[in-house]
Design an enzyme around this catalytic site. Structure first.
Site, PDB file in Angstrom:
ATOM      1  N   LYS A  10     -12.071   7.257  44.424  1.00 21.77           N
ATOM      2  CA  LYS A  10     -11.775   8.558  43.842  1.00 21.77           C
ATOM      3  C   LYS A  10     -11.556   9.600  44.963  1.00 21.77           C
ATOM      4  O   LYS A  10     -11.859   9.338  46.135  1.00 21.77           O
ATOM      5  CB  LYS A  10     -12.933   8.964  42.927  1.00 21.77           C
ATOM      6  CG  LYS A  10     -13.135   7.983  41.753  1.00 21.77           C
ATOM      7  CD  LYS A  10     -14.270   8.449  40.849  1.00 21.77           C
ATOM      8  CE  LYS A  10     -14.551   7.452  39.743  1.00 21.77           C
ATOM      9  NZ  LYS A  10     -15.629   7.925  38.828  1.00 21.77           N
ATOM     10  N   TYR A  50      -8.692   7.706  31.399  1.00 19.52           N
ATOM     11  CA  TYR A  50     -10.005   8.080  30.874  1.00 19.52           C
ATOM     12  C   TYR A  50      -9.977   8.386  29.377  1.00 19.52           C
ATOM     13  O   TYR A  50     -10.835   9.131  28.889  1.00 19.52           O
ATOM     14  CB  TYR A  50     -10.547   9.273  31.660  1.00 19.52           C
ATOM     15  CG  TYR A  50     -11.165   8.887  32.995  1.00 19.52           C
ATOM     16  CD1 TYR A  50     -12.185   7.924  33.069  1.00 19.52           C
ATOM     17  CD2 TYR A  50     -10.760   9.479  34.181  1.00 19.52           C
ATOM     18  CE1 TYR A  50     -12.753   7.566  34.291  1.00 19.52           C
ATOM     19  CE2 TYR A  50     -11.333   9.126  35.406  1.00 19.52           C
ATOM     20  CZ  TYR A  50     -12.324   8.171  35.452  1.00 19.52           C
ATOM     21  OH  TYR A  50     -12.902   7.811  36.649  1.00 19.52           O
ATOM     22  N   ASN A 114     -18.818  10.177  42.045  1.00 20.70           N
ATOM     23  CA  ASN A 114     -19.496   8.908  42.319  1.00 20.70           C
ATOM     24  C   ASN A 114     -18.599   7.882  43.004  1.00 20.70           C
ATOM     25  O   ASN A 114     -18.780   6.675  42.842  1.00 20.70           O
ATOM     26  CB  ASN A 114     -20.148   8.363  41.045  1.00 20.70           C
ATOM     27  CG  ASN A 114     -19.145   8.085  39.951  1.00 20.70           C
ATOM     28  OD1 ASN A 114     -17.938   8.250  40.148  1.00 20.70           O
ATOM     29  ND2 ASN A 114     -19.627   7.646  38.796  1.00 20.70           N
ATOM     30  N   HIS A 117     -14.300   3.834  40.992  1.00 25.27           N
ATOM     31  CA  HIS A 117     -14.207   3.377  39.604  1.00 25.27           C
ATOM     32  C   HIS A 117     -13.960   1.881  39.633  1.00 25.27           C
ATOM     33  O   HIS A 117     -13.244   1.388  40.499  1.00 25.27           O
ATOM     34  CB  HIS A 117     -13.019   4.057  38.899  1.00 25.27           C
ATOM     35  CG  HIS A 117     -12.582   3.323  37.669  1.00 25.27           C
ATOM     36  ND1 HIS A 117     -13.227   3.471  36.470  1.00 25.27           N
ATOM     37  CD2 HIS A 117     -11.603   2.394  37.456  1.00 25.27           C
ATOM     38  CE1 HIS A 117     -12.651   2.677  35.562  1.00 25.27           C
ATOM     39  NE2 HIS A 117     -11.666   2.031  36.153  1.00 25.27           N
ATOM     40  N   GLU A 128      -5.909  -0.971  32.323  1.00 24.80           N
ATOM     41  CA  GLU A 128      -5.851  -0.117  33.514  1.00 24.80           C
ATOM     42  C   GLU A 128      -4.875  -0.665  34.562  1.00 24.80           C
ATOM     43  O   GLU A 128      -4.166   0.095  35.217  1.00 24.80           O
ATOM     44  CB  GLU A 128      -7.250   0.020  34.117  1.00 24.80           C
ATOM     45  CG  GLU A 128      -8.196   0.781  33.199  1.00 24.80           C
ATOM     46  CD  GLU A 128      -9.654   0.735  33.653  1.00 24.80           C
ATOM     47  OE1 GLU A 128      -9.942   0.151  34.721  1.00 24.80           O
ATOM     48  OE2 GLU A 128     -10.502   1.297  32.933  1.00 24.80           O
TER      49      GLU A 128
HETATM   50  N1  LIG Z   1     -22.426  13.364  32.457  1.00 23.98           N
HETATM   51  C1  LIG Z   1     -21.371  13.368  33.257  1.00 23.98           C
HETATM   52  N2  LIG Z   1     -21.001  14.488  33.923  1.00 23.98           N
HETATM   53  C2  LIG Z   1     -19.912  14.516  34.718  1.00 23.98           C
HETATM   54  N3  LIG Z   1     -19.125  13.445  34.922  1.00 23.98           N
HETATM   55  C3  LIG Z   1     -19.445  12.307  34.310  1.00 23.98           C
HETATM   56  C4  LIG Z   1     -20.577  12.198  33.445  1.00 23.98           C
HETATM   57  N4  LIG Z   1     -20.631  10.928  32.966  1.00 23.98           N
HETATM   58  C5  LIG Z   1     -19.583  10.285  33.517  1.00 23.98           C
HETATM   59  N5  LIG Z   1     -18.878  11.103  34.327  1.00 23.98           N
HETATM   60  C6  LIG Z   1     -17.682  10.777  35.106  1.00 23.98           C
HETATM   61  O1  LIG Z   1     -16.828   9.979  34.293  1.00 23.98           O
HETATM   62  C7  LIG Z   1     -16.637   8.708  34.876  1.00 23.98           C
HETATM   63  C8  LIG Z   1     -16.514   7.687  33.779  1.00 23.98           C
HETATM   64  O2  LIG Z   1     -17.760   7.553  33.123  1.00 23.98           O
HETATM   65  P1  LIG Z   1     -18.267   6.109  32.672  1.00 23.98           P
HETATM   66  O3  LIG Z   1     -19.391   6.336  31.738  1.00 23.98           O
HETATM   67  O4  LIG Z   1     -17.095   5.295  32.202  1.00 23.98           O
HETATM   68  O5  LIG Z   1     -18.869   5.567  34.018  1.00 23.98           O
HETATM   69  P2  LIG Z   1     -18.485   4.334  34.915  1.00 23.98           P
HETATM   70  O6  LIG Z   1     -17.857   3.259  34.093  1.00 23.98           O
HETATM   71  O7  LIG Z   1     -19.638   3.972  35.759  1.00 23.98           O
HETATM   72  O8  LIG Z   1     -17.439   5.021  35.858  1.00 23.98           O
HETATM   73  P3  LIG Z   1     -15.946   4.630  36.070  1.00 23.98           P
HETATM   74  O9  LIG Z   1     -15.303   4.514  34.693  1.00 23.98           O
HETATM   75  O10 LIG Z   1     -15.378   5.779  36.876  1.00 23.98           O
HETATM   76  O11 LIG Z   1     -16.031   3.336  36.812  1.00 23.98           O
HETATM   77  C9  LIG Z   1     -17.838   8.536  35.816  1.00 23.98           C
HETATM   78  O12 LIG Z   1     -17.596   7.623  36.838  1.00 23.98           O
HETATM   79  C10 LIG Z   1     -18.024   9.949  36.325  1.00 23.98           C
HETATM   80  O13 LIG Z   1     -17.107  10.225  37.366  1.00 23.98           O
END
Ligand SMILES: Nc1ncnc2c1ncn2[C@@H]1O[C@H](COP(=O)(O)OP(=O)(O)OP(=O)(O)O)[C@@H](O)[C@H]1O
Length: 136
Positions: A10, A50, A114, A117, A128
């Site tokens: 990211k 997303y 974080n 992805h 994706e």
């Molecule tokens: N509570 C939150 N506040 C802000 N951003 C969030 C929050 N929860 C998730 N995100 C963002 O949205 C992304 C997608 O959330 P998801 O729950 O799918 O997590 P993930 O599967 O671990 O991450 P990714 O899809 O990016 O691999 C997260 O990686 C983070 O960047």
């Protein structure tokens, strides 16, 4: 059986110079790179990527963030590649869920920023990969 997953470094990871670290950990795990591209993300691609979070309160911020700078998109191959990369990434919340030794556990502090992805299921990976690498 080999699988293919989509990994994104990211904008936070690119800005911080952690692309090499992510690729290095992917390769050291034994996974291989099928395609790799440094690019900026159009809003429409980010929205589609997303889509499952459309109703979440953080959706707007998430789109702003993911389109805020360059990302590195990587198609990654290997046995159980989807789960294997999720293991390398660590939990979504880099402090509460990701453990030390994982990318997020070692390099991130906030859930939004974080670092990486990784597709979370074969269905997500297929969707994706078509979105990010339509010609692969
Ligand atoms: N509570 C939150 N506040 C802000 N951003 C969030 C929050 N929860 C998730 N995100 C963002 O949205 C992304 C997608 O959330 P998801 O729950 O799918 O997590 P993930 O599967 O671990 O991450 P990714 O899809 O990016 O691999 C997260 O990686 C983070 O960047």
């Amino acid at each position: 059986m080999s699988e293919r997953t989509l990994v994104l470094v990211k904008p936070d990871g690119v800005k911080r110079g952690l692309v090499g670290e992510v690729i290095s950990r992917i390769e050291r795990k034994g996974l291989t790179l099928a395609a790799l591209e440094l690019r900026t993300v159009e809003r429409s691609v980010a929205e589609e990527h997303y889509a499952e979070h459309k109703e979440k309160p953080f959706f707007g911020e998430l789109l702003e963030f993911i389109t805020s700078g360059q990302v590195v998109a990587i198609a990654v191959d290997g046995p159980r590649a989807i789960a294997a990369f999720r293991q390398l990434a660590g939990g979504t919340d880099p402090v509460e869920k990701a453990t030390p030794g994982t990318l997020r556990g070692d390099f991130a502090l906030e859930t939004q920023f974080n670092l990486v992805h990784g597709s979370d299921s074969p269905e997500s990976a297929e969707r994706e990969l078509k979105l990010w690498f339509p010609d692969l």
